[in-house]
Enzyme design. Structure first.
Site, PDB file in Angstrom:
ATOM      1  N   ASN A  23     120.723 -35.931  35.006  1.00 36.89           N
ATOM      2  CA  ASN A  23     119.845 -35.963  35.958  1.00 36.89           C
ATOM      3  C   ASN A  23     120.816 -35.750  37.315  1.00 36.89           C
ATOM      4  O   ASN A  23     120.707 -35.821  38.500  1.00 36.89           O
ATOM      5  CB  ASN A  23     118.954 -36.916  36.543  1.00 36.89           C
ATOM      6  CG  ASN A  23     117.537 -36.554  35.705  1.00 36.89           C
ATOM      7  OD1 ASN A  23     117.671 -35.599  35.174  1.00 36.89           O
ATOM      8  ND2 ASN A  23     116.582 -37.519  35.590  1.00 36.89           N
ATOM      9  N   ASP A 304     111.400 -42.585  33.272  1.00 35.35           N
ATOM     10  CA  ASP A 304     111.977 -41.877  32.083  1.00 35.35           C
ATOM     11  C   ASP A 304     112.461 -42.831  30.846  1.00 35.35           C
ATOM     12  O   ASP A 304     112.761 -42.322  29.644  1.00 35.35           O
ATOM     13  CB  ASP A 304     113.343 -41.274  32.732  1.00 35.35           C
ATOM     14  CG  ASP A 304     113.154 -40.082  33.521  1.00 35.35           C
ATOM     15  OD1 ASP A 304     111.931 -39.448  33.428  1.00 35.35           O
ATOM     16  OD2 ASP A 304     114.170 -39.533  34.051  1.00 35.35           O
ATOM     17  N   ARG A 396     116.783 -30.596  25.722  1.00 38.93           N
ATOM     18  CA  ARG A 396     117.231 -30.291  27.102  1.00 38.93           C
ATOM     19  C   ARG A 396     118.003 -31.546  27.787  1.00 38.93           C
ATOM     20  O   ARG A 396     118.607 -31.377  28.593  1.00 38.93           O
ATOM     21  CB  ARG A 396     115.816 -30.148  27.900  1.00 38.93           C
ATOM     22  CG  ARG A 396     114.817 -29.105  27.635  1.00 38.93           C
ATOM     23  CD  ARG A 396     113.657 -28.827  28.274  1.00 38.93           C
ATOM     24  NE  ARG A 396     113.959 -29.661  29.775  1.00 38.93           N
ATOM     25  CZ  ARG A 396     113.043 -30.024  30.432  1.00 38.93           C
ATOM     26  NH1 ARG A 396     111.976 -30.362  30.023  1.00 38.93           N
ATOM     27  NH2 ARG A 396     113.446 -30.594  31.722  1.00 38.93           N
TER      28      ARG A 396
HETATM   29  C1  UD1 Z   1     113.196 -36.615  38.938  1.00 34.60           C
HETATM   30  C2  UD1 Z   1     113.853 -36.571  37.531  1.00 34.60           C
HETATM   31  C3  UD1 Z   1     113.085 -37.065  36.387  1.00 34.60           C
HETATM   32  C4  UD1 Z   1     112.385 -38.385  36.765  1.00 34.60           C
HETATM   33  C5  UD1 Z   1     111.837 -38.442  38.220  1.00 34.60           C
HETATM   34  C6  UD1 Z   1     111.153 -39.476  38.554  1.00 34.60           C
HETATM   35  C7  UD1 Z   1     115.700 -35.064  37.785  1.00 34.60           C
HETATM   36  C8  UD1 Z   1     116.127 -33.743  37.719  1.00 34.60           C
HETATM   37  N1  UD1 Z   1     114.578 -35.502  37.390  1.00 34.60           N
HETATM   38  O1  UD1 Z   1     112.236 -35.721  38.819  1.00 34.60           O
HETATM   39  O2  UD1 Z   1     113.702 -37.266  35.230  1.00 34.60           O
HETATM   40  O3  UD1 Z   1     111.636 -38.846  35.828  1.00 34.60           O
HETATM   41  O4  UD1 Z   1     112.885 -38.005  39.320  1.00 34.60           O
HETATM   42  O5  UD1 Z   1     112.304 -40.857  38.622  1.00 34.60           O
HETATM   43  O6  UD1 Z   1     116.350 -35.755  38.562  1.00 34.60           O
HETATM   44  N2  UD1 Z   1     106.153 -35.375  44.408  1.00 34.60           N
HETATM   45  C9  UD1 Z   1     105.260 -34.772  45.560  1.00 34.60           C
HETATM   46  N3  UD1 Z   1     105.809 -33.794  45.965  1.00 34.60           N
HETATM   47  C10 UD1 Z   1     107.285 -33.452  46.314  1.00 34.60           C
HETATM   48  C11 UD1 Z   1     107.934 -34.134  45.254  1.00 34.60           C
HETATM   49  C12 UD1 Z   1     107.428 -35.213  44.563  1.00 34.60           C
HETATM   50  O7  UD1 Z   1     104.097 -35.142  45.250  1.00 34.60           O
HETATM   51  O8  UD1 Z   1     107.621 -32.610  47.124  1.00 34.60           O
HETATM   52  C13 UD1 Z   1     105.670 -36.589  43.545  1.00 34.60           C
HETATM   53  C14 UD1 Z   1     105.669 -36.016  41.957  1.00 34.60           C
HETATM   54  O9  UD1 Z   1     104.610 -35.237  41.701  1.00 34.60           O
HETATM   55  C15 UD1 Z   1     105.815 -37.307  41.386  1.00 34.60           C
HETATM   56  C16 UD1 Z   1     106.755 -38.096  42.180  1.00 34.60           C
HETATM   57  O10 UD1 Z   1     106.414 -37.630  43.412  1.00 34.60           O
HETATM   58  O11 UD1 Z   1     104.436 -37.867  41.173  1.00 34.60           O
HETATM   59  C17 UD1 Z   1     108.050 -38.361  41.983  1.00 34.60           C
HETATM   60  O12 UD1 Z   1     108.670 -37.080  41.692  1.00 34.60           O
HETATM   61  P1  UD1 Z   1     110.245 -36.854  41.830  1.00 34.60           P
HETATM   62  O13 UD1 Z   1     110.835 -38.114  42.415  1.00 34.60           O
HETATM   63  O14 UD1 Z   1     110.364 -35.769  42.820  1.00 34.60           O
HETATM   64  O15 UD1 Z   1     110.615 -36.224  40.515  1.00 34.60           O
HETATM   65  P2  UD1 Z   1     111.590 -35.037  40.394  1.00 34.60           P
HETATM   66  O16 UD1 Z   1     112.857 -35.281  41.212  1.00 34.60           O
HETATM   67  O17 UD1 Z   1     111.151 -33.825  39.716  1.00 34.60           O
END
Ligand code: UD1
Length: 416
Positions: A23, A304, A396
């Site tokens: 990540n 995670d 992955r």
């Molecule tokens: C990253 C990590 C992933 C980890 C997650 C939470 C990477 C590549 N992946 O994923 O392994 O599980 O953080 O620690 O770093 N959300 C919204 N709108 C947005 C963005 C997010 O509603 O624009 C929500 C998502 O649906 C989720 C929450 O916010 O419920 C957290 O998501 P997010 O922190 O963005 O996860 P990732 O960055 O995709």
């Protein structure tokens, strides 16, 4: 399709080395788009997601040198196609991390919407809203985010903590005109690692690692070298495996400071932990206690690691309540654990796990990356053979998982 066959019941002993963090690697690879000069990354993990991101960048015109093991040098002297196509984005949601840097560097970017994801809806509205606040014009058409415009500094307050959202906007802001303030930013260590690399490239960033990040835009970033931080989730997974199977082992080259919440929970579960510099030693010889877990953004307990702790709880003495607060559908490992004899009831976003005296090997199916890690741990403690199908999910995010566990004495093999 490859499978993993595990013959459980062997305590784990020995020493393994932590790999670079997936990540952290994914946003760092995208950071190369911000400069026409080469970015050299060291401690790059050999993972399918890293390979996918490299292919994506290469399609855009970034030249990659991967001749040295564990290193990649990326030269984005020219960006021919500021485009992340559906075919690649659908296999890896983190492709969205190209959006901010592409837009900042080229004034235009087209990135496919990530679409459905097994562990939840995971929209990208916060990424889009933030870039719009910085002056981008954004259309969502034909399944693509099409962003255009010159970016100017802005104040962004995230509605919820988003890791890749914070990273995307932080990267975009490095080349925006003026100052950007990100409030309610993600405090994950990978955000701070990205900021360290961006600073080495000439970016002006303060506060990364806190919930308020301030970025003063510059006109140009230069080349740099950066070593990717150790993978805290990989480390945590192996520590949980030792706690579950029993025995005594060490993970070297780790980043203990990024693992506080996990290490405390492992101690609560009955493991003895000793930290010495970048070495984390773990020993578990006594009984395994049930521990409650509630996921939260960093520095809380990481989502995670939730599935791996469910595998621990399945064999612990007593009842544990495991609550997922970040993703709405991250309990798919429950059904598979039940196939091994676990006693788990899901109530809303919580799982009530009653520890059982023994798990028994069975055929199970991996449903997502961390669910797969949970099944590996369960297989290590189950009596008899567990066969895990669809382990492409594991590939992955875990570098040579069967080799590392074999080095600890586990009886595990990849079956072609
Ligand atoms: C990253 C990590 C992933 C980890 C997650 C939470 C990477 C590549 N992946 O994923 O392994 O599980 O953080 O620690 O770093 N959300 C919204 N709108 C947005 C963005 C997010 O509603 O624009 C929500 C998502 O649906 C989720 C929450 O916010 O419920 C957290 O998501 P997010 O922190 O963005 O996860 P990732 O960055 O995709």
């Amino acid at each position: 399709m490859d499978k993993l066959a595990i013959d459980g019941g062997t305590p784990l002993r020995g020493e393994i080395r932590a790999s670079g963090a997936k990540n952290a690697a994914l946003p760092l690879l995208c950071a190369s788009l911000l400069s026409p000069e080469p970015l050299r990354l060291a401690n790059v993990p050999r993972l399918n997601d890293v390979h996918t991101m490299q292919s994506l960048l290469s399609q855009m015109g970034v030249a990659l040198d991967t001749s040295k093991p564990g290193e990649v040098t990326l030269s984005a002297e020219r960006i021919d196609w500021p485009l992340a196509p559906y075919e690649l984005v659908k296999t890896m949601r983190a492709s969205i991390l190209a959006l901010g840097p592409l837009l900042a560097r080229c004034g235009e970017a087209r990135v496919s919407l990530p679409g459905g994801c097994a562990i939840g809806l995971r929209p990208v509205d916060q990424h889009v809203k933030g870039l719009e606040a910085m002056g981008a014009a954004i259309d969502l058409t034909h399944g693509y985010i099409h962003a255009r415009g010159k970016l100017t500094g802005a104040k962004v307050v995230f509605d919820m903590v988003t890791v890749t959202g914070t990273e995307n906007l932080m990267m975009a802001a490095t080349l925006a005109e003026g100052t950007t303030v990100l409030e309610n930013a993600a405090r994950e260590p990978e955000v701070a690692d990205l900021a360290r690399c961006l600073a080495a490239m000439g970016a002006r960033i303060t506060g990364a690692g806190s919930d308020r990040i301030v970025i003063e835009g510059v006109t140009r970033l230069h080349g740099a070298s950066h070593a990717i931080m150790p993978d805290r989730i990989e480390t945590g997974t192996y520590l949980a495996a030792v706690a579950a199977a029993g025995g005594s082992a060490a993970v070297v080259g780790a980043d203990p400071d990024s693992l506080d919440a996990v290490l405390l929970k492992l101690c609560e579960a009955g493991a003895a932990i000793a930290v010495d510099g970048d070495v984390i030693r773990i020993e578990r010889t006594g009984p395994l206690a049930a521990v409650n877990v509630r996921t939260a953004p960093h520095p809380g307990f990481p989502t995670d690691m939730q599935a791996q702790f469910m595998a621990l709880a399945a064999r612990a003495e007593g009842t544990a309540v495991i609550t997922e607060t970040i993703f709405e559908n991250r309990m798919m490992h429950v059904q598979e654990l039940q196939r091994l004899g676990a006693d788990i009831e899901v109530e809303g976003s919580s799982a009530v796990v009653k520890g059982v005296a023994k798990l028994t090997g069975a055929n199970v199916m991996a449903t997502d990356l961390r669910a797969s890690a949970c099944l590996v741990i369960a297989g290590l403690v189950a009596e008899g053979r567990t066969t895990i199908d669809r382990i492409y999910h594991l590939d992955r995010g875990y570098e040579r998982i069967e080799d590392k566990l074999s080095a600890l004495g586990a009886r595990i093999a990849r079956v072609k």
